[in-house]
Design a protein around this motif. Structure first.
Motif, PDB file in Angstrom:
ATOM      1  N   LEU A 413       1.050  -1.231   0.208  1.00  0.00           N
ATOM      2  CA  LEU A 413      -0.351   0.338   0.158  1.00  0.00           C
ATOM      3  C   LEU A 413       0.870   1.217   0.470  1.00  0.00           C
ATOM      4  N   THR A 414       1.806   1.317   0.710  1.00  0.00           N
ATOM      5  CA  THR A 414       2.905   2.521   0.791  1.00  0.00           C
ATOM      6  C   THR A 414       3.924   2.799  -0.791  1.00  0.00           C
ATOM      7  N   GLU A 415       3.919   1.450  -1.264  1.00  0.00           N
ATOM      8  CA  GLU A 415       4.522   1.925  -2.448  1.00  0.00           C
ATOM      9  C   GLU A 415       3.552   2.601  -3.813  1.00  0.00           C
ATOM     10  N   VAL A 416       2.412   2.104  -3.709  1.00  0.00           N
ATOM     11  CA  VAL A 416       1.322   2.551  -4.439  1.00  0.00           C
ATOM     12  C   VAL A 416       0.889   4.240  -3.245  1.00  0.00           C
ATOM     13  N   ILE A 417       1.073   4.729  -2.363  1.00  0.00           N
ATOM     14  CA  ILE A 417       1.369   5.675  -2.034  1.00  0.00           C
ATOM     15  C   ILE A 417       1.739   7.020  -2.516  1.00  0.00           C
ATOM     16  N   ILE A 418       3.229   6.121  -2.069  1.00  0.00           N
ATOM     17  CA  ILE A 418       4.509   7.143  -2.699  1.00  0.00           C
ATOM     18  C   ILE A 418       4.580   6.873  -4.098  1.00  0.00           C
TER      19      ILE A 418
END
Length: 993
Positions: A413-418
Motif C-alpha cells: 500500500l505504501t508503495e502505491v501511495i509513494i
C-alpha cells in the motif's frame, strides 16, 4: 529654540546614521539582485536535479529524490518567508506621538530609518544563510546521485548502470470482492462484434492505485468467454519493463508467436506483430501503461478490421482518455461499498465490539481494496483482533504508511501511495500537502481551493503565465492522478466539489504534519505539536482552540488559519499571525462582530471567509489593504460599507447585500466611491452578488468596473428608474469590442419581480464597433423580458435558465445559439416542443431538470445536437426512453437520470446505451438542486435556498455526495454520524453551480 535644537540633533544623529549606512552599503546596494539571484538559483538547481534524479529510475523515484524534493520545497518556503518578513517591516506604518514638535517627529523618523537599516542588514545576512543552505543541499544530493549511478555522472541514464529498476509485478487478489458486475460489463464489450471496424477498440481501466485494476483486467483476461472469442492473447506488465516500447512489443510477440520471438530483429518487431495480427481477432492487455509507451506501441496494432480489443490499465485519467479516444471506452474504477469492505477487512468473523471499534478505521480506508487487505493482514498478526486494536491502528495509520517506518503489512500500500506522492514537485507538491489542512472525507469546493492557493502564492511563476491557469493546472493534476475524486461537476463538466481519496488523504495529512507544513488540532491529534510555531498552516478540526494559543513565540511563518469549530479561544492566536494570508472562519459558530476589529488589523490578509453569526461588517475593514477574496455568503450581512469596495486589491466579493444607504446618501462618500471606480483603481473581477435597490448603488457603478468579469444580481426592487438602471447596467457589462470574444458571466435572479414590471426592460442597439456578448448567462425567474437580449448574444457558450414553466416560444427562440456548448433548463413544467434538425450545432452537454411529476420531454429530430457528449434527464416522472433516439448522437459518452425513476426506466436506458456504438455510461444522480448558485449557505435576507442536504443512504452514515454513479455499481460517499449534527450539517450543504 526648537529649530536650533532640531539642527543640533540633525548634526549629531545624521552623522552616525551616515556612518552606519556607509558601513552597510555593500550589503544593501544589491539587495534586490540578491533576492532575484537566490530565487533563480533555486529554479536552476531544481531543474538540474530533476534531470539527474531521472537516472535513479523511471518507475519509482528513490528515497533520495523524495527527500531532495521536500528539502527544496522547505527552502522555497523559507525564502518566501524571509522576503515577506522583510517587506512587512518596511511596510508597517510608523506611529508617531501627537505632540513634541519638530524635534520629537525627527527623533521618530530617525529611529524608523535606523530600524530600516537594521532590518536590511538582518535581511542580507539571512539571504546569505539561505544561499549557503541551497548550495549545501545541491552538493549533498549530487554526491548521493553520483554514488548511486557509479560516479559516472550520466543524468540521462544512458549507461547500463543507470538502468531503471523495474517495479515488481502488480499483486492480483486471489479471491476478489465486488468485481462481478464490472467483469460482466467488460466481457460484454469484448463479446460484441463491431460493424465495420477500422481499428481495434481500446478499453482503458482507470483509477487510483490499489483499487483493483489489475485484478479486474486479469479476471476478464482469464475468463473462458475471452478465450473462445479471440484467436490470439497476450498479457504484458509495462511496469516491469526496462526498455519501454521494445520490451513490451517483444513480450507480446513472444506470447502470440513464441517460435519467432527469439529470431526477429528488434527493429522489425513492430512490423512482424502487425503482419501476423492483420487478419486475426486478438486481445492484448497492457497493465500500468504510460502515455509515452502507448504512443510508441499503438502503431503495431493499427489497421485491424476483426473487432480486436486492447485492454489497458492506468492510474492516470488523461492517459485513459487519450488511449481510448475515438471508438474506445473508459471504465472508471469505484471504491467498494460498506459490506464488501467488511468482507475484506474481516474475512472470517466480525463481533459487535470489533465492528463498533473499526468504524472509523474502515472510513479512513474509504473502500480501498489494498488498504483493506493491509488492515486485514495487520489484524491477523494479532492473536486477538479487537475494536480497541482497530482504534489504535486508526490513530496511527498515517505512521504505518510513512516510507521511513513502513510496516510489513502495509508495504504494498505504501508503495502505491509513494508512487503518487513522488509524481508531484514544486508548487504542485505544496498543493497536495495542502489537503492535509482539511478533515478526512470532507467535500471541498474547487474554486475555494484555487483562491486559497492564489492568496498564499502557490501558483507563482517567473514566466509570462497567468497564476490562475497554474493553480487550475495543479488542481487538474490531483484529479488526473485520482488523488481527489469528483463529487459534483458543473454544467461545463468542470469539477465543482470533490473529496480527497481517504487513504491518500491519511498519508498526506501525516506527511504535512511531520514536515511541519500543517499543525492540526483534531480528534486524532488532540494537541498541536510543540513545533507548531514552525508550521505554515494551522487547522483546528475539533476540541478547544484555546489549546493552540498557549505559546507566545513568533508566528510569522503561519500563512493560513482554518477553524472548524469554536473561534473565540483562537482569536488571540490568530492576531499574533501578522503575516497570515488566509483566514477561513466559515464554520465558527461563536464568531461575533466584535472579533472583526482584530481581524481587520491583519494587513497582509488576502483571503477572508466568514460564517453565519456575522451580521455587520465594520468600517475598519479598510485595514485589510491586501485582501483579494472576501467571502460573506454565509453571513447575515445585508449592507456593505463603502470602505469594503474601496479596497485596492479586492478581486472576489461574495455575498448578497446592498451598498450602505447612508454612505451613498453622503455626498462626500458617494463622490469618493465614484472617483475610485472611474479612476480605474478597482481590481474587482467577481461580484456575486448584490441586491438591486431604488437608490444609488451597484447598478450605477457597474459601468465603471472595468475589470469585472462575473456578476450576480438579485432583482427585488422595482420602479421605472430602477428598470432603466438595470437595462443600462446589463448592457454596459455585456458590451465588448466586436473583434474580441467575451470572458464575462452574468447571473440574474428575478423570481421576486413580476413579469409586467420587467417588460419595460429595453436593450438598445450596440454602438458601432461593439457587440453584446457573454460567455455564460444564468436566468432564474421571469424569462420572457430577457429573451430579446439573450438572442443578441451570438457568442454565448453556457446558458442556464430556470422558471416555473418553460414555454415553447422561449425554447424555440434559443435554437439559433450556434456556439452554445452547455445548456441547462430547470422548470416545474415543460411545454411540448421540438429540437429541430441543425439546432444547437455546437452543444456538448444538455441538461433537463423537471420538478413536476408529469411533463413532456422534447422531441429531438435526427440531425439535431450533432456533437452531444452528455445528456442529463433529471425527471422523476421519466417513463422509459421517452421517444429519445440516442443512436443519432454519434459522440454520446454519458446519460444521467434521476435515481428515483422506476426500475424499468433504468433498464430501458441501460439497454439503449448498450445498443449504442459508444456504449455511453448510464449514471444516476442521487440528488439535484433546481437552482444554480455559488452560495453555500443562507444569505443576508435569512432566506434558506434549496440545496443539497445530507440524508440517509446506508447504515454507515449520511450521503452528502452528488456523485454520478454507474447504474450497475451504485456507490456512495459517506460521512461519520458525528459530522451530521450541529455545524456538521452545514459542512454537507453544497450547490450545483
Amino acid at each position: 529654540m526648537e529649530s536650533a535644537a532640531a539642527s543640533a540633533f540633525l548634526k549629531s544623529v545624521m552623522g552616525r546614521l551616515f556612518l552606519v549606512l556607509e558601513k552597510e552599503y555593500n550589503k544593501h546596494k544589491g539587495l534586490a539582485q540578491e533576492i532575484e539571484s537566490i530565487q533563480q538559483d533555486l529554479r536552476m538547481i531544481a531543474a538540474s536535479m530533476d534531470g539527474q534524479l531521472e537516472a535513479l529510475g523511471r518507475n519509482h523515484r528513490a528515497a533520495v529524490a523524495r527527500l531532495h524534493s521536500e528539502e527544496m520545497l522547505d527552502l522555497q518556503h523559507d525564502i518566501e518567508d524571509c522576503v515577506d518578513r522583510f517587506m512587512h517591516r518596511l511596510r508597517c506604518k510608523q506611529r508617531t506621538g501627537g505632540g513634541g514638535g519638530a524635534a520629537s517627529a525627527l527623533v521618530h523618523r530617525m529611529a524608523h530609518e535606523l530600524k530600516k537599516v537594521q532590518s536590511r542588514s538582518s535581511f542580507a545576512d539571512e539571504i546569505q544563510k539561505l544561499k549557503r543552505r541551497l548550495k549545501e543541499a545541491h552538493q549533498r544530493v549530487t554526491d548521493v546521485v553520483m554514488t548511486q549511478i557509479g560516479g559516472q555522472g550520466q543524468p540521462n541514464g544512458s549507461s547500463s548502470s543507470t538502468a531503471a529498476t523495474p517495479t515488481p509485478a502488480r499483486v492480483i487478489a486471489r479471491n476478489p470482492v465486488g468485481i462481478e458486475k464490472p467483469v460482466e460489463e467488460l466481457l460484454s464489450l469484448l463479446d460484441e462484434v463491431d460493424g465495420e471496424p477500422e481499428q481495434p477498440k481500446v478499453i482503458s481501466i482507470v483509477g487510483f492505485g490499489g483499487l483493483g485494476k489489475t485484478t479486474l483486467a486479469r479476471a476478464v483476461y482469464d475468463s473462458p468467454r475471452t478465450r473462445q472469442k479471440f484467436d490470439c492473447h497476450a498479457w504484458v506488465s509495462a511496469a516491469t519493463t526496462r526498455d519501454g516500447m521494445r520490451e513490451i512489443l517483444s513480450d507480446v510477440l513472444q506470447q502470440i508467436r513464441p517460435k519467432d520471438a527469439m529470431v526477429v530483429d528488434n527493429d522489425l518487431i513492430e512490423l512482424s506483430i502487425k503482419e501476423y495480427l492483420k487478419d486475426k481477432r486478438y486481445l492484448i492487455v497492457i497493465d500500468d501503461i504510460q502515455i509515452d509507451e502507448w504512443r510508441d506501441v499503438e502503431l503495431a496494432f493499427k489497421d485491424n478490421s476483426r473487432s480486436s480489443r486492447i485492454l489497458l490499465t492506468t492510474t492516470i485519467q488523461s492517459v485513459a482518455s487519450k488511449c481510448s479516444y475515438g471508438n474506445g471506452y473508459v471504465h472508471q474504477m469505484n471504491s467498494l461499498g460498506e459490506e464488501d469492505s467488511k468482507k475484506i477487512a474481516f474475512p472470517r468473523y466480525c463481533s459487535p465490539e470489533l465492528e463498533h471499534g473499526s468504524t472509523a478505521l474502515l472510513r479512513k480506508c474509504d473502500g480501498h481494496p489494498l488498504a483493506l487487505v493491509s488492515v486485514s493482514d495487520y489484524l491477523k498478526s494479532s492473536s486477538e483482533p479487537t475494536g480497541e486494536l482497530c482504534e489504535k491502528l486508526c490513530r496511527n495509520l498515517g505512521f504505518h504508511l510513512n516510507e521511513m517506518h513502513v510496516h510489513d503489512n502495509f508495504s504494498d500500500l505504501t508503495e502505491v501511495i509513494i508512487d503518487n506522492y513522488d509524481s508531484f514537485t514544486g508548487h504542485a507538491l505544496t498543493c497536495l500537502l495542502y489537503l492535509g489542512i482539511f478533515p478526512n472525507n470532507r467535500p471541498l469546493r474547487r474554486k475555494v481551493l484555487i483562491r486559497r492557493w492564489l492568496a498564499e502564492g502557490y501558483a507563482r511563476t517567473n514566466f509570462l503565465r497567468d497564476e490562475l491557469d497554474i493553480a487550475e493546472e495543479n488542481f487538474d493534476k490531483l484529479i488526473n492522478r485520482n488523488i481527489i475524486q469528483p463529487i459534483d461537476t458543473r454544467n461545463n463538466s468542470k469539477v465543482k466539489t470533490c473529496k480527497a481519496h481517504g487513504i491518500m488523504h491519511e498519508f498526506v495529512q501525516y506527511k504535512s504534519l511531520s514536515q511541519s507544513f500543517v499543525a492540526t488540532l483534531s480528534h486524532d491529534y488532540p494537541r498541536l505539536s510543540t513545533n507548531a510555531n514552525k508550521a505554515r498552516h494551522i487547522s483546528v478540526h475539533a476540541g478547544k482552540p484555546t489549546e493552540c494559543v498557549a505559546s507566545d513565540e513568533d508566528n510569522s511563518r503561519v500563512r493560513s488559519v482554518t477553524v472548524f469549530g469554536d473561534a473565540d479561544g483562537a482569536m488571540s492566536y490568530i492576531c499574533k499571525c501578522k503575516l497570515v494570508r488566509v483566514l477561513d472562519l466559515e464554520e465558527c459558530p461563536d464568531l461575533n462582530d466584535h472579533h472583526l476589529k482584530h481581524i481587520c488589523k491583519l494587513w497582509h490578509l488576502k483571503y477572508l471567509s466568514l460564517g453565519g453569526t456575522i451580521r455587520e461588517l465594520p468600517r475598519c475593514i479598510e485595514g485589510l489593504h491586501c485582501i483579494e477574496t472576501l467571502d460573506l455568503r454565509r453571513t447575515k450581512i445585508s449592507f456593505l460599507p463603502t470602505e469594503a469596495i474601496l479596497l485596492p486589491h479586492l478581486t472576489n466579493l461574495f455575498g448578497e447585500f446592498m451598498l450602505d444607504k447612508d454612505d451613498m446618501k453622503n455626498k462626500k462618500k458617494r463622490s469618493k466611491v465614484e472617483k475610485f471606480f472611474k479612476g480605474n483603481k478597482s481590481n474587482l473581477q467577481i461580484l456575486a452578488g448584490f441586491v438591486t435597490d431604488s437608490g444609488n448603488g451597484f447598478l450605477q457603478l457597474i459601468g465603471h468596473m472595468k475589470k469585472l468579469r462575473k456578476v450576480k444580481i438579485w432583482c427585488k426592487y422595482v420602479s421605472s428608474k430602477y428598470i432603466e438602471d438595470l437595462s443600462q447596467a446589463i448592457q454596459l457589462f455585456s458590451m465588448v469590442p466586436i473583434d474580441r470574444p467575451s470572458d464575462r458571466s452574468l447571473s440574474i435572479d428575478s423570481k421576486e419581480c413580476s413579469e409586467d414590471s420587467l417588460n419595460s426592460l429595453n436593450f438598445d442597439t450596440c454602438p458601432e464597433g461593439f457587440k453584446y456578448d457573454l460567455r455564460s448567462l444564468k436566468l432564474h425567474g421571469k424569462l420572457s423580458p430577457f429573451l430579446p437580449f439573450v438572442t443578441l448574444l451570438s457568442g454565448l457558450t453556457e446558458l442556464s435558465i430556470s422558471s416555473d414553466t418553460l414555454t415553447r416560444d422561449v425554447l424555440s427562440a434559443l435554437g439559433n445559439l450556434s456556439r452554445l456548448l452547455y445548456f441547462k433548463l430547470i422548470a416545474n413544467q415543460l411545454e411540448t416542443f421540438e429540437i429541430k434538425q441543425g439546432a444547437f450545432p455546437s452543444l456538448l452537454r444538455l441538461c433537463f431538470v423537471v420538478q413536476g411529476l408529469t411533463s413532456a420531454l422534447p422531441t429531438i429530430e435526427q440531425g439535431a445536437l450533432p456533437n452531444l457528449v452528455s445528456l442529463q434527464l433529471l425527471f422523476r416522472g421519466l417513463v422509459g426512453v421517452s421517444g429519445i433516439k440516442i443512436r443519432h448522437f454519434k459522440h454520446l459518452k454519458e446519460i444521467t437520470i434521476d435515481d428515483k425513476v422506476a426500475a424499468k426506466t433504468r433498464q430501458d436506458w441501460e439497454r439503449a446505451a448498450k445498443d449504442h456504438p459508444n456504449r455511453p455510461r448510464v449514471l444516476l444522480l442521487k440528488m439535484f438542486d433546481p437552482i444554480e448558485s455559488e452560495e453555500p449557505e443562507s444569505c443576508a435576507t435569512g432566506e434558506k435556498r434549496k440545496r443539497f442536504v445530507a440524508h440517509p443512504a446506508s447504515d454507515d452514515g449520511l450521503d452528502y455526495s452528488l456523485k454520478k454513479m454507474r447504474l450497475s455499481e451504485p456507490q456512495f460517499f459517506t460521512v461519520p454520524s458525528d459530522h451530521c449534527s450541529g455545524g456538521g450539517k452545514d459542512q454537507l450543504k453544497t450547490f450545483i453551480q
